[in-house]
Structures are given as C-alpha cells and as structure tokens.
Enzyme design. Sequence first.
Site, PDB file in Angstrom:
ATOM      1  N   ASP A  71       0.875  -1.162   0.000  1.00 59.00           N
ATOM      2  CA  ASP A  71       0.000   0.000   0.000  1.00 59.00           C
ATOM      3  C   ASP A  71       0.915   1.216   0.000  1.00 59.00           C
ATOM      4  O   ASP A  71       1.859   1.285   0.789  1.00 59.00           O
ATOM      5  CB  ASP A  71      -0.963   0.017   1.191  1.00 59.00           C
ATOM      6  CG  ASP A  71      -2.181   0.886   0.877  1.00 59.00           C
ATOM      7  OD1 ASP A  71      -2.635   0.876  -0.285  1.00 59.00           O
ATOM      8  OD2 ASP A  71      -2.673   1.587   1.777  1.00 59.00           O
ATOM      9  N   PHE A 161       4.320   7.032 -13.035  1.00 59.02           N
ATOM     10  CA  PHE A 161       2.851   6.982 -13.005  1.00 59.02           C
ATOM     11  C   PHE A 161       2.360   7.821 -11.834  1.00 59.02           C
ATOM     12  O   PHE A 161       3.161   8.420 -11.105  1.00 59.02           O
ATOM     13  CB  PHE A 161       2.361   5.527 -12.881  1.00 59.02           C
ATOM     14  CG  PHE A 161       2.699   4.891 -11.553  1.00 59.02           C
ATOM     15  CD1 PHE A 161       3.943   4.339 -11.321  1.00 59.02           C
ATOM     16  CD2 PHE A 161       1.762   4.849 -10.525  1.00 59.02           C
ATOM     17  CE1 PHE A 161       4.255   3.766 -10.097  1.00 59.02           C
ATOM     18  CE2 PHE A 161       2.067   4.277  -9.291  1.00 59.02           C
ATOM     19  CZ  PHE A 161       3.328   3.738  -9.074  1.00 59.02           C
TER      20      PHE A 161
HETATM   21  P1  ITT Z   1      -3.098  -1.915  -5.696  1.00 56.51           P
HETATM   22  O1  ITT Z   1      -3.774  -1.576  -4.389  1.00 56.51           O
HETATM   23  O2  ITT Z   1      -3.866  -2.921  -6.475  1.00 56.51           O
HETATM   24  O3  ITT Z   1      -1.661  -2.273  -5.512  1.00 56.51           O
HETATM   25  P2  ITT Z   1      -3.445   0.923  -6.213  1.00 56.51           P
HETATM   26  O4  ITT Z   1      -3.189   1.839  -7.377  1.00 56.51           O
HETATM   27  O5  ITT Z   1      -4.807   0.980  -5.580  1.00 56.51           O
HETATM   28  O6  ITT Z   1      -3.100  -0.593  -6.644  1.00 56.51           O
HETATM   29  P3  ITT Z   1      -2.394   1.918  -3.778  1.00 56.51           P
HETATM   30  O7  ITT Z   1      -3.656   1.663  -3.056  1.00 56.51           O
HETATM   31  O8  ITT Z   1      -1.109   1.567  -3.125  1.00 56.51           O
HETATM   32  O9  ITT Z   1      -2.335   1.174  -5.176  1.00 56.51           O
HETATM   33  O10 ITT Z   1      -2.463   3.431  -4.208  1.00 56.51           O
HETATM   34  C1  ITT Z   1      -1.351   4.076  -4.467  1.00 56.51           C
HETATM   35  C2  ITT Z   1      -1.666   5.354  -5.190  1.00 56.51           C
HETATM   36  O11 ITT Z   1      -0.669   6.278  -4.764  1.00 56.51           O
HETATM   37  C3  ITT Z   1      -1.474   5.131  -6.678  1.00 56.51           C
HETATM   38  O12 ITT Z   1      -2.689   4.917  -7.344  1.00 56.51           O
HETATM   39  C4  ITT Z   1      -0.789   6.421  -7.097  1.00 56.51           C
HETATM   40  O13 ITT Z   1      -1.768   7.401  -7.360  1.00 56.51           O
HETATM   41  C5  ITT Z   1      -0.015   6.845  -5.856  1.00 56.51           C
HETATM   42  N1  ITT Z   1       1.400   6.343  -5.907  1.00 56.51           N
HETATM   43  C6  ITT Z   1       1.935   5.292  -5.226  1.00 56.51           C
HETATM   44  N2  ITT Z   1       3.209   5.092  -5.563  1.00 56.51           N
HETATM   45  C7  ITT Z   1       3.504   6.042  -6.467  1.00 56.51           C
HETATM   46  C8  ITT Z   1       4.666   6.350  -7.202  1.00 56.51           C
HETATM   47  O14 ITT Z   1       5.775   5.624  -7.112  1.00 56.51           O
HETATM   48  N3  ITT Z   1       4.611   7.391  -8.027  1.00 56.51           N
HETATM   49  C9  ITT Z   1       3.490   8.127  -8.160  1.00 56.51           C
HETATM   50  N4  ITT Z   1       2.349   7.892  -7.523  1.00 56.51           N
HETATM   51  C10 ITT Z   1       2.345   6.852  -6.678  1.00 56.51           C
END
Ligand code: ITT
Length: 208
Positions: A71, A161
């Site tokens: 997360d 991203f």
């Molecule tokens: P999963 O839960 O299925 O892994 P998710 O996109 O819902 O996918 P998260 O709940 O961890 O993943 O949400 C993380 C959000 O935070 C993600 O959608 C991005 O908008 C942001 N994020 C996380 N890591 C990032 C990164 O390395 N660079 C830019 N944005 C990031």
Amino acid sequence: MLDKVLVATTNRGKLREFREIFSQYGIEIISLDDMEQKISVEEDRKTFLENAVKKAKTYGDFYNMPVIAEDAGLEVEALGGYPGVYSARFYSIDFGGKEEINRDKDEANINKLLRLLKDKKNRKARFVSIVVFYSPENTGIWTEGYCYGTIAEKPVGDKGFGYDPIFIPEGYNRTMAQLEPEEKNRISHRGKAVRKLIEILNKLSFQI
Ligand code: ITT
C-alpha cells in the site's frame, strides 16, 4: 527456497516497477493477470500497513502461495498528510471537494492536489511504501520506504505513473516523471522498501 512470488497489485505502474526492482535477484514474478480465478480486495482500512496486510493475506490465502502486496501513497504536509491512504482515489473523496475525470484518475488526482496547494508556500511531501510479504504456511514480514520531496507548480514529465509528474525528489530539480526508471527505483519509496524486504528474506534464508 523462494523461487516465485505473486505481486498482488492491480496497478500497472507499480507492477512494472516491482519487476524492474526484482529483476536482478532472479526470482520469478507472477501477476494477478496470470491467475485464472479473480478476486478483488477492498482497501477500506485507515493505515497503509493495515491495507497492505489485508491485501497480502487475502490474496495469499486465496491462491495459497507467497504474495507481496503494497500500500503506497503521497503525504502532503500542508494538507495534514492527505491524500495518504486515499491517494489512489483522492479525486473522489469529500476532502477538498471532488474533481471530475477528464482523461484519467491520475490526472484528476493531480489537478485536485494542485488546486488545494494553490498559493501554499509549504509544498513539502513524501511518498510512502509499505510492502508486505506473506507466505501462507510460513511467515509474514513488512518493510517501509520513504521518498521526501516537494510538490511542483505544474505537472512535468511522462515517465513513471500516479503523482510522479508533480513530485520533485529532494536534491533534484526535475520531477520523478522525468527520471529514468533505474534512477527512480534507486531513490523511490518502493525501491527502498523492496530492497529491505529482500535483505530480510535473505537473512531468513528464503534465498531470493
Ligand atoms: P493496488 O492496491 O492494487 O496495488 P493501487 O493503485 O490501488 O493498486 P495503492 O492503493 O497503493 O495502489 O495506491 C497508491 C496510489 O498512490 C497510486 O494509485 C498512485 O496514485 C499513488 N502512488 C503510489 N506510488 C507512487 C509512485 O511511485 N509514483 C506516483 N504515484 C504513486
């Protein structure tokens, strides 16, 4: 010995980075696309750790194999830590008014964040990654990684991203979306958390 692991994420950008970071350790990464039966997990907890544990345990028990789940999110100081655990759907939550999606969710999240930070002097922020490894018959381990920086005035760059186009890592004058993948992975929250995890798994003789 651990020779393959399911990286349980629905986020393509995250999956690509996990593959890149793991590539030098010779371990096979399986993705949710490779699994015939599909399940979904709601991220309804209040902390990164609780959400990551929930994802790892649900997928690990369902597929009965070792799983890595993460997360992650962005914490902005002037917004009291928001978007935080709501990073993926920040555009749609009540805090600060909702944002319309024109192109995609990432763009809507960025537009909302820039709107809320308009005229704010304090633009300090950090990316957080909590990574959980869960092996159903064995063990559970979690690690954390942080990347500190500031929020740019406007989006720049097309790599990475999510919030990368507006995040300027400490010591850089470019956004995360302008960095080559190797460079992002070297300094990123995810890179740090995953390398810590590999170190611990090695010590426990999982021999990644
Ligand atoms: P999963 O839960 O299925 O892994 P998710 O996109 O819902 O996918 P998260 O709940 O961890 O993943 O949400 C993380 C959000 O935070 C993600 O959608 C991005 O908008 C942001 N994020 C996380 N890591 C990032 C990164 O390395 N660079 C830019 N944005 C990031």
